[in-house]
Design an enzyme around this catalytic site. Structure first.
Site, PDB file in Angstrom:
ATOM      1  CE1 TYR B  31      71.466  56.626  67.992  1.00 56.50           C
ATOM      2  CE2 TYR B  31      73.412  55.219  67.982  1.00 56.50           C
ATOM      3  CZ  TYR B  31      72.442  55.918  67.297  1.00 56.50           C
ATOM      4  OH  TYR B  31      72.442  55.916  65.929  1.00 56.50           O
ATOM      5  NE  ARG B  50      78.153  61.946  68.014  1.00 59.33           N
ATOM      6  CZ  ARG B  50      78.507  61.164  67.002  1.00 59.33           C
ATOM      7  NH1 ARG B  50      78.639  61.665  65.795  1.00 59.33           N
ATOM      8  NH2 ARG B  50      78.768  59.888  67.195  1.00 59.33           N
ATOM      9  NE  ARG B 100      52.315  56.061  74.745  1.00 59.04           N
ATOM     10  CZ  ARG B 100      51.664  56.905  73.958  1.00 59.04           C
ATOM     11  NH1 ARG B 100      50.534  57.444  74.354  1.00 59.04           N
ATOM     12  NH2 ARG B 100      52.141  57.190  72.760  1.00 59.04           N
ATOM     13  CG  HIS B 102      52.500  62.647  73.276  1.00 56.49           C
ATOM     14  ND1 HIS B 102      51.888  61.437  73.466  1.00 56.49           N
ATOM     15  CD2 HIS B 102      52.675  62.769  71.929  1.00 56.49           C
ATOM     16  CE1 HIS B 102      51.690  60.860  72.276  1.00 56.49           C
ATOM     17  NE2 HIS B 102      52.147  61.647  71.345  1.00 56.49           N
ATOM     18  CE  LYS B 146      75.617  58.045  67.340  1.00 59.26           C
ATOM     19  NZ  LYS B 146      75.487  57.715  65.909  1.00 59.26           N
ATOM     20  CD  GLU B 178      73.456  62.153  58.324  1.00 58.00           C
ATOM     21  OE1 GLU B 178      74.586  62.208  58.826  1.00 58.00           O
ATOM     22  OE2 GLU B 178      72.422  62.419  58.963  1.00 58.00           O
ATOM     23  CG  LEU B 202      75.369  62.340  63.876  1.00 57.42           C
ATOM     24  CD1 LEU B 202      74.194  62.476  64.830  1.00 57.42           C
ATOM     25  CD2 LEU B 202      75.950  60.938  63.968  1.00 57.42           C
TER      26      LEU B 202
END
Lengths: 281, 281
Positions: B31, B50, B100, B102, B146, B178, B202
């Site tokens: 995101y 990014r 589902r 992995h 991110k 951070e 990041l």
């Protein structure tokens, strides 16, 4: 397919997850996978307890478990899986929050999603063993929580499959932790050795059952740190998990284990494990 | 509210995320959050780059970026935010996968969700400074990505807010990394010091802009590891991020920083940063 979502049985197509569900935006949820051996869910109570523990550890306040077991059997029936080896997947997320913020409202309504699926046993893997890779464990330091923030797991698992392997075994700071979806056990001179429970591994239900079986069968076992330098001196290696049950490893990072055949203690534990769910029915 | 989902502008209420979306089940998404200073998105290109990097790093194959900037402005207009300080949230997940598993199908269709929100500046925080806590950084070792697998971030952030703090600064192996949503800068004898880019932090857009400003303003700066033992010997500490911009820290883990007032270099960088988005309009 008939599934369960927030208190209702419905068609999968009618389930609508909000883009503000915190599992969607933050991986802010927990889950369980439970085996259905016709016609019973195996060790339901242990899975439910672990689910409650996961919720507790990340402070999701969800308590409506009274009818969950009934829901699981209802879903099996409605999806015509009564006589099929299956799994149930249960996911609870912290709930919807708008607008998106890292911190959460403490009175949020969690959301719960359950589905069942015909999931045959990996008979060939169990019988003939599997090849696994070795990678550094780069996950966070609360691997004891069965959370949906699974990105490191899926990336390692994907590399495994792409390379013709079944699983990755991780090591951290020179010690073995676990697989991406499994715990790992080793045999040396008749003794089972497996990493101890800690924040670095998932408290596997199957791992616990296998240790119980060791006690019953008078197989010595030790829960202790396993140094990378020991890796190729073991007699047997095997993976344990709800769906893998007890699966022998015949190759690890390109190194042949036990002459490429499943070892005797692994085979014994595998068949004793099978007796457990067979005897329950 | 009007949002964007998989190629279409629509009402939020019409967005239906599948429970098999991999962001929902695995935190398998990335995101960006971008600031809208009326009437312009600030450093859109840097955020887009990014986002592309994040996608590349976890091998999500999404390339339909041609019209994204237009979509952002359309959403601002349709939600009557033209003259409002706002943010856009863009999330791309690997897509839906049933059943589902992995590991993922490599030809999967990623899903994209965008919404905009009136998000006023935290003027009081920026002017008077904030109190922050200190915690061990227990995240995975790819904090340069991110991703939406954010559980450790949200748990730390939640503890901060609960304790009347604004943010948590993390340390790992004795070194500062951070904040949960911010990068951290320190001032000593007129020099700005901040942890170097690595897998542990990041690559903050605002961090990069602040370093550019240092160069322009002839403020010396060093990107280097910062030992915990140095923490209380700095003249100034501040947080930088897209929404926090440049926010002074006046208290860290109960210790008063710079006599509880924002320091001069922090204030200078803050005002120079503000000039950047004001001058663009």
């Amino acid at each position: 397919m008939i599934v369960y979502f927030n208190g209702k049985i419905m068609n999968l197509g009618n389930v609508s997850i909000s883009p503000f569900d915190r599992a969607f935006q933050f991986g802010d949820g927990v889950y369980e996978v439970i085996r259905y051996y016709p016609e019973k869910f195996f060790e339901f109570k242990l899975h439910l307890d672990r689910l409650k523990n996961s919720l507790h550890k990340i402070e999701i306040d969800f308590n409506s478990f009274e009818n969950i077991e009934t829901v699981l059997y209802d879903l099996i029936q409605m999806n015509n899986l009564n006589d099929k080896l299956s799994i149930a997947y249960i996911q609870i997320s912290r709930g919807n929050q708008f607008p998106r913020r890292h911190f959460y409202n403490e009175n949020m309504e969690p959301s719960i999603f359950i589905y069942v699926e015909n999931y045959p046993a990996k008979i060939d893997d169990m019988k003939n063993g599997v090849k696994v890779g070795l990678e550094e464990d780069i996950r966070w330091l609360r691997c004891d929580i069965k959370t949906t923030s699974l990105l490191p797991n899926i990336l390692s698992k994907h590399r495994a499959i792409k390379n013709g392997l079944t699983e990755i075994i991780w090591h951290r700071n020179g010690f073995i932790t676990e697989g991406t979806q499994t715990n790992v056990c080793f045999i040396k001179n008749g003794e089972l050795i497996t990493p101890p429970l800690s924040n670095l591994i998932l408290p596997g239900i199957t791992r616990g059952i296998v240790l119980r079986l060791c006690k019953k069968l008078r197989i010595r076992y030790t829960e202790r740190d396993i140094n990378m330098s020991e890796l190729y001196h073991f007699d047997e290696i095997f993976l344990v998990s709800t769906t893998a049950e007890v699966t022998p490893v015949i190759e690890l990072d390109g190194n042949i284990i036990n002459g490429s055949v499943p070892g005797p203690i692994c085979k014994l534990l595998q068949s004793e494990y099978q007796k457990l769910y067979n005897s329950e029915n």
